[in-house]
Design a protein around this motif. Sequence first.
Motif, PDB file in Angstrom:
ATOM      1  N   HIS A  62       0.805  -1.236   0.000  1.00  0.00           N
ATOM      2  CA  HIS A  62       0.000   0.000   0.000  1.00  0.00           C
ATOM      3  C   HIS A  62       0.834   1.281   0.000  1.00  0.00           C
ATOM      4  N   GLN A  95      -7.833  -3.479  -0.837  1.00  0.00           N
ATOM      5  CA  GLN A  95      -8.592  -2.819  -1.896  1.00  0.00           C
ATOM      6  C   GLN A  95      -7.582  -2.096  -2.788  1.00  0.00           C
ATOM      7  N   ARG A 139      -5.971   1.373  -2.288  1.00  0.00           N
ATOM      8  CA  ARG A 139      -4.915   1.599  -1.301  1.00  0.00           C
ATOM      9  C   ARG A 139      -3.520   1.578  -1.931  1.00  0.00           C
ATOM     10  N   HIS A 177      -6.511  -6.764   7.092  1.00  0.00           N
ATOM     11  CA  HIS A 177      -7.522  -5.726   7.324  1.00  0.00           C
ATOM     12  C   HIS A 177      -8.921  -6.313   7.094  1.00  0.00           C
ATOM     13  N   ARG A 200      -4.404  14.348   5.782  1.00  0.00           N
ATOM     14  CA  ARG A 200      -4.454  12.937   6.205  1.00  0.00           C
ATOM     15  C   ARG A 200      -4.842  12.820   7.667  1.00  0.00           C
ATOM     16  N   SER A 247      -4.798  10.025  10.865  1.00  0.00           N
ATOM     17  CA  SER A 247      -4.367   8.743  11.383  1.00  0.00           C
ATOM     18  C   SER A 247      -5.105   8.593  12.711  1.00  0.00           C
ATOM     19  N   ARG A 305      -6.408   6.195  16.204  1.00  0.00           N
ATOM     20  CA  ARG A 305      -6.178   5.040  17.083  1.00  0.00           C
ATOM     21  C   ARG A 305      -7.221   5.078  18.197  1.00  0.00           C
ATOM     22  N   ASP A 345     -13.411   8.806   4.134  1.00  0.00           N
ATOM     23  CA  ASP A 345     -13.064   8.036   2.943  1.00  0.00           C
ATOM     24  C   ASP A 345     -11.867   7.113   3.189  1.00  0.00           C
ATOM     25  N   GLY A 346     -11.828   6.531   4.386  1.00  0.00           N
ATOM     26  CA  GLY A 346     -10.666   5.711   4.726  1.00  0.00           C
ATOM     27  C   GLY A 346     -11.059   4.357   5.238  1.00  0.00           C
ATOM     28  N   GLY A 347     -10.274   3.829   6.150  1.00  0.00           N
ATOM     29  CA  GLY A 347     -10.534   2.508   6.715  1.00  0.00           C
ATOM     30  C   GLY A 347      -9.334   2.029   7.489  1.00  0.00           C
ATOM     31  N   GLY A 348      -9.266   0.730   7.729  1.00  0.00           N
ATOM     32  CA  GLY A 348      -8.139   0.160   8.470  1.00  0.00           C
ATOM     33  C   GLY A 348      -8.626  -0.917   9.397  1.00  0.00           C
ATOM     34  N   HIS A 349      -8.130  -0.919  10.615  1.00  0.00           N
ATOM     35  CA  HIS A 349      -8.514  -1.923  11.618  1.00  0.00           C
ATOM     36  C   HIS A 349      -9.472  -1.292  12.627  1.00  0.00           C
ATOM     37  N   ALA A 352      -6.961   0.875  14.710  1.00  0.00           N
ATOM     38  CA  ALA A 352      -5.934   1.661  14.002  1.00  0.00           C
ATOM     39  C   ALA A 352      -6.422   1.855  12.574  1.00  0.00           C
ATOM     40  N   ALA A 353      -6.652   3.082  12.205  1.00  0.00           N
ATOM     41  CA  ALA A 353      -7.176   3.328  10.860  1.00  0.00           C
ATOM     42  C   ALA A 353      -6.702   4.684  10.362  1.00  0.00           C
ATOM     43  N   GLY A 354      -7.010   4.959   9.110  1.00  0.00           N
ATOM     44  CA  GLY A 354      -6.608   6.239   8.541  1.00  0.00           C
ATOM     45  C   GLY A 354      -7.608   6.690   7.499  1.00  0.00           C
ATOM     46  N   GLY A 355      -7.504   7.950   7.118  1.00  0.00           N
ATOM     47  CA  GLY A 355      -8.398   8.467   6.101  1.00  0.00           C
ATOM     48  C   GLY A 355      -7.888   9.806   5.611  1.00  0.00           C
TER      49      GLY A 355
HETATM   50  P1  5GP Z   1      -1.773   4.727   9.747  1.00  0.00           P
HETATM   51  O1  5GP Z   1      -2.576   5.570  10.649  1.00  0.00           O
HETATM   52  O2  5GP Z   1      -0.609   4.102  10.454  1.00  0.00           O
HETATM   53  O3  5GP Z   1      -1.431   5.382   8.458  1.00  0.00           O
HETATM   54  O4  5GP Z   1      -2.727   3.520   9.345  1.00  0.00           O
HETATM   55  C1  5GP Z   1      -3.356   2.712  10.305  1.00  0.00           C
HETATM   56  C2  5GP Z   1      -4.036   1.547   9.615  1.00  0.00           C
HETATM   57  O5  5GP Z   1      -5.080   2.014   8.779  1.00  0.00           O
HETATM   58  C3  5GP Z   1      -3.103   0.764   8.697  1.00  0.00           C
HETATM   59  O6  5GP Z   1      -3.432  -0.590   8.797  1.00  0.00           O
HETATM   60  C4  5GP Z   1      -3.396   1.304   7.322  1.00  0.00           C
HETATM   61  O7  5GP Z   1      -3.164   0.331   6.348  1.00  0.00           O
HETATM   62  C5  5GP Z   1      -4.858   1.693   7.416  1.00  0.00           C
HETATM   63  N1  5GP Z   1      -5.158   2.914   6.625  1.00  0.00           N
HETATM   64  C6  5GP Z   1      -4.532   4.107   6.715  1.00  0.00           C
HETATM   65  N2  5GP Z   1      -5.082   4.997   5.858  1.00  0.00           N
HETATM   66  C7  5GP Z   1      -6.072   4.340   5.209  1.00  0.00           C
HETATM   67  C8  5GP Z   1      -7.004   4.727   4.183  1.00  0.00           C
HETATM   68  O8  5GP Z   1      -7.036   5.864   3.697  1.00  0.00           O
HETATM   69  N3  5GP Z   1      -7.871   3.755   3.759  1.00  0.00           N
HETATM   70  C9  5GP Z   1      -7.862   2.501   4.279  1.00  0.00           C
HETATM   71  N4  5GP Z   1      -8.755   1.618   3.807  1.00  0.00           N
HETATM   72  N5  5GP Z   1      -7.006   2.110   5.239  1.00  0.00           N
HETATM   73  C10 5GP Z   1      -6.120   3.010   5.710  1.00  0.00           C
END
Ligand code: 5GP
Length: 340
Positions: free
Chosen positions: A24, A97, A100, A121, A282, A284, A286, A302-306, A309-312
């Motif tokens: 990704h 997806q 990503r 994920h 961006r 991030s 938690r 418009d994001g996703g993740g766990h 822990a996720a991001g958008g």
């Molecule tokens: P981080 O905050 O470290 O960038 O991402 C945390 C988790 O969320 C990671 O598993 C990452 O792959 C997922 N993630 C971050 N940004 C996005 C995003 O825009 N879309 C999706 N679907 N997952 C994201």
Amino acid sequence: MEKQKIIHLRQLLENKSRIVITSHTRPDGDAVGSALGLHMYISKLGHQSSVVLPDKFPDFLSWIKESDNICIHQENREKAEGLINQAGIIFCVDYNQLKRANSLEKPLEESDALKVMIDHHPEPESISFDLLFSYPGMSSTAEIVFHIIKQLDGESNICKHLASALYVGIMTDTGSFRHSSTGRSTFEVAAALVDKGIDIQEIGHRVYDTYSEYRLRLLGFSLSERLVVLHEYATAYIYLSKEDMQRFNYQDGDTEGLVNYGLSIQGINLAALITEKEGEVRLSLRSKVAFSVNHFAREHFDGGGHERAAGGSSGLSLQDTIKRFESLLPQYKEELNVLS
Ligand code: 5GP
Ligand code: MN
């Protein structure tokens, strides 16, 4: 792990082919570690294997064996797209997806190669892949890669370098074995990697103790000047403008882990890092309690993740993104204030 899928993958790997391993955008330790681990294994089998990433990975991962052979699409479009066009099999690791993969999305869509997804994920976009190894319960994609290799032909093909790459993925995605996704299997896999002779202390130093002076000062600045704590919503966020980052000579990876500091405050259950990038802002995210940042990011950014822990991203300005983020919190007040 489903036997049928392992059998399918074994069949795919029977004939020598050109293989590309992708991950990704803004690759992290698990993206790079699992991609390189898989690459080292596939190469040992005699295939022509290449790792192609959409953009640059942080410097603290550049000691991993074979990382200097990674092809970065942003730096060498022609080569990256050539490798993808010629590939018979493409592995997509640590994402589920195609979107990503950022700038690689289109080349991947247009490729006729067989696509194998290996990821942890939730909610994979199944239609985009021919074979899916999707295990959202696993700590990291690196842990899944270990199980796949082990089931394909035991641990004998796992050398120290391969083990180190996988260990980086596990260590970084579990926050050094602290996150809820860390389970019995995680420790068992880590133990098997230790048996391969990896140096845990050295890996820890290389990943966590190689800050530049600027990066450390950016951390100090973020905590003293850019941290906002909203006790009413058990939320803390840090925001950074482009100017803030320029001031501290920002390099890729310099804000890695920064979001976690908000969660280290007692009583805080949701933490965010909001950064102004080229053309987007961006986020991030938690969480500590059963508050799904995955759903929050999907629904609003418009994001996703766990789950935790996720991001958008947001197309608004930094200030408007912050306003929007704050305006969303009241509807989650009760969930966020559940005692952790
Ligand atoms: P981080 O905050 O470290 O960038 O991402 C945390 C988790 O969320 C990671 O598993 C990452 O792959 C997922 N993630 C971050 N940004 C996005 C995003 O825009 N879309 C999706 N679907 N997952 C994201
Ligand atoms: Mn991961």
